[in-house]
Design an enzyme around this catalytic site. Structure first.
Site, PDB file in Angstrom:
ATOM      1  CG  ASP A  79      -0.314  -0.001   2.515  1.00  0.00           C
ATOM      2  OD1 ASP A  79       0.930  -0.054   2.581  1.00  0.00           O
ATOM      3  OD2 ASP A  79      -1.045   0.073   3.530  1.00  0.00           O
TER       4      ASP A  79
ATOM      5  CG  ASP B 277       0.044  -4.176   1.896  1.00  0.00           C
ATOM      6  OD1 ASP B 277      -0.219  -4.928   2.853  1.00  0.00           O
ATOM      7  OD2 ASP B 277       0.801  -3.183   1.985  1.00  0.00           O
TER       8      ASP B 277
ATOM      9  CE  LYS C 211       2.774  -5.872   3.915  1.00  0.00           C
ATOM     10  NZ  LYS C 211       2.303  -4.855   4.863  1.00  0.00           N
TER      11      LYS C 211
ATOM     12  CD  GLU D 207       0.334  -1.477   7.802  1.00  0.00           C
ATOM     13  OE1 GLU D 207      -0.033  -0.683   8.693  1.00  0.00           O
ATOM     14  OE2 GLU D 207       0.896  -1.111   6.748  1.00  0.00           O
TER      15      GLU D 207
ATOM     16  CD  GLU E 193       7.628  -0.283   7.950  1.00  0.00           C
ATOM     17  OE1 GLU E 193       6.691  -0.994   7.534  1.00  0.00           O
ATOM     18  OE2 GLU E 193       7.846   0.868   7.526  1.00  0.00           O
TER      19      GLU E 193
HETATM   20  O1  KIV Z   1       3.323  -1.349   1.745  1.00  0.00           O
HETATM   21  C1  KIV Z   1       4.528  -1.653   1.801  1.00  0.00           C
HETATM   22  O2  KIV Z   1       5.302  -1.387   0.880  1.00  0.00           O
HETATM   23  C2  KIV Z   1       4.993  -2.345   2.995  1.00  0.00           C
HETATM   24  C3  KIV Z   1       6.468  -2.522   3.153  1.00  0.00           C
HETATM   25  C4  KIV Z   1       7.063  -1.272   3.658  1.00  0.00           C
HETATM   26  C5  KIV Z   1       6.780  -3.695   3.996  1.00  0.00           C
HETATM   27  O3  KIV Z   1       4.210  -2.727   3.805  1.00  0.00           O
END
Ligand code: KIV
Length: 297
Positions: free
Chosen positions: A59, A98, A128, A130, A197
């Protein structure tokens, strides 16, 4: 570039695709995992050719591709559009789609529905999200729907405001312990890997040791099982603020800027296009064309 349609189903990986369990095998063998973000088909092809195991359609696209100030505004539809471009050309690497802010926080059902869209419409191999806490249940729900899910803790940019800005996490004993507990809970919920991170290297090393699944670090030191960098940071293509954990392998924005300036100057001076850039017409056809034009006057 092949236009072969991709299988959308996580249960039927495309031929040549890295099998998901291979990531755990790599951790067991001590082989490092390379992951990079990409947001379009040519970038995905280059990343594939460079041999990365994982491509993240992150994202971060909100900032590096779409010009937003943070990752928050990007929508699920936009992420699907970008993911589809990447999955058209990534063959061996697993493509991680994401889940953007707002597409999974409300309920487990919302999280599963969004993950299914990224897989079915975007062609993502896995997704993915968060966070920990309530997000552990989202990870479990997605994993139980047979979609591979990568977790992400430490600095989670979608909640940067709540974290007090883009700053390193886990820098007190309590915070480090909580991060470790969160990591274990996410693993138990079925995450196949964990992004760490902006976490102190020593804390990331302990978390990596405690987990059977691989950790992918970004600003989390060399003891993680793999590393990820954002495409534009790695290649020097982003003019915004760059975190200290970024290593620049090129400064492409300078090269692109110089090339564009030369092009503009060539257009203005008439140096471009040259004969080699133009198409010819046979002399007799040109003569007939000129005659036809004269006849019309
Ligand atoms: O969205 C993204 O690029 C990320 C990375 C920084 C791991 O989550």
């Amino acid at each position: 570039m092949s236009t072969r349609p991709r299988s959308p189903a996580p249960s039927t990986p495309a031929p040549g695709k890295l099998p998901l369990p291979e990531l755990i095998e790599m951790k067991r063998r001590g082989d490092k995992i390379a992951m990079v973000t990409a947001y379009d088909a040519p970038a995905a092809l280059l990343a594939d050719e460079a041999g990365v195991e994982l491509i993240l359609v992150g994202d971060t696209a909100a900032m590096v591709m779409l010009g937003h100030e943070s990752t928050v505004p990007v929508t699920l539809d936009e992420m699907i559009f970008l993911t589809r471009a990447v999955t058209r050309s990534a063959r061996r690497p697993l493509v991680v789609g994401d889940l953007p802010f707002g597409s999974y926080e409300i309920s487990d059902e919302q999280a599963v529905a969004s993950a299914i869209r990224l897989v079915k419409e975007g062609g993502a191999d896995v997704v993915k999200l968060e966070g920990a806490g309530r997000m552990v249940s989202r990870v479990r729900a997605i994993a139980e729907s047979n979609i591979g899910v990568m977790a992400h803790v430490g600095l989670t940019p979608q909640s940067a405001t709540k974290l007090g800005g883009f700053r390193a996490q886990g820098r007190t004993a309590e915070a480090a312990l909580k991060l470790r507990d969160d990591a274990l809970a996410l693993q138990d919920a079925g995450a196949f890997a964990l992004v760490l991170e902006a976490v102190p290297a020593a804390v990331a090393a302990r978390i990596t040791e405690a987990l059977a699944i691989p950790t992918i670090g970004i600003g989390a030191g060399a003891d993680c099982d793999g590393q990820v960098l954002v495409w534009h940071d790695l290649l020097g293509m982003y003019s915004g603020r760059t975190p200290r954990f970024v290593k620049r392998y090129a400064q492409l924005s300078d090269e692109i800027g110089a090339a564009l300036a030369e092009y503009v100057a060539d257009v203005r001076s008439g140096a471009f296009p040259e004969e080699q850039h133009t198409y010819a017409i046979p002399d007799d056809e040109l003569a007939r064309f000129e005659d036809a034009l004269s006849a019309r006057q």
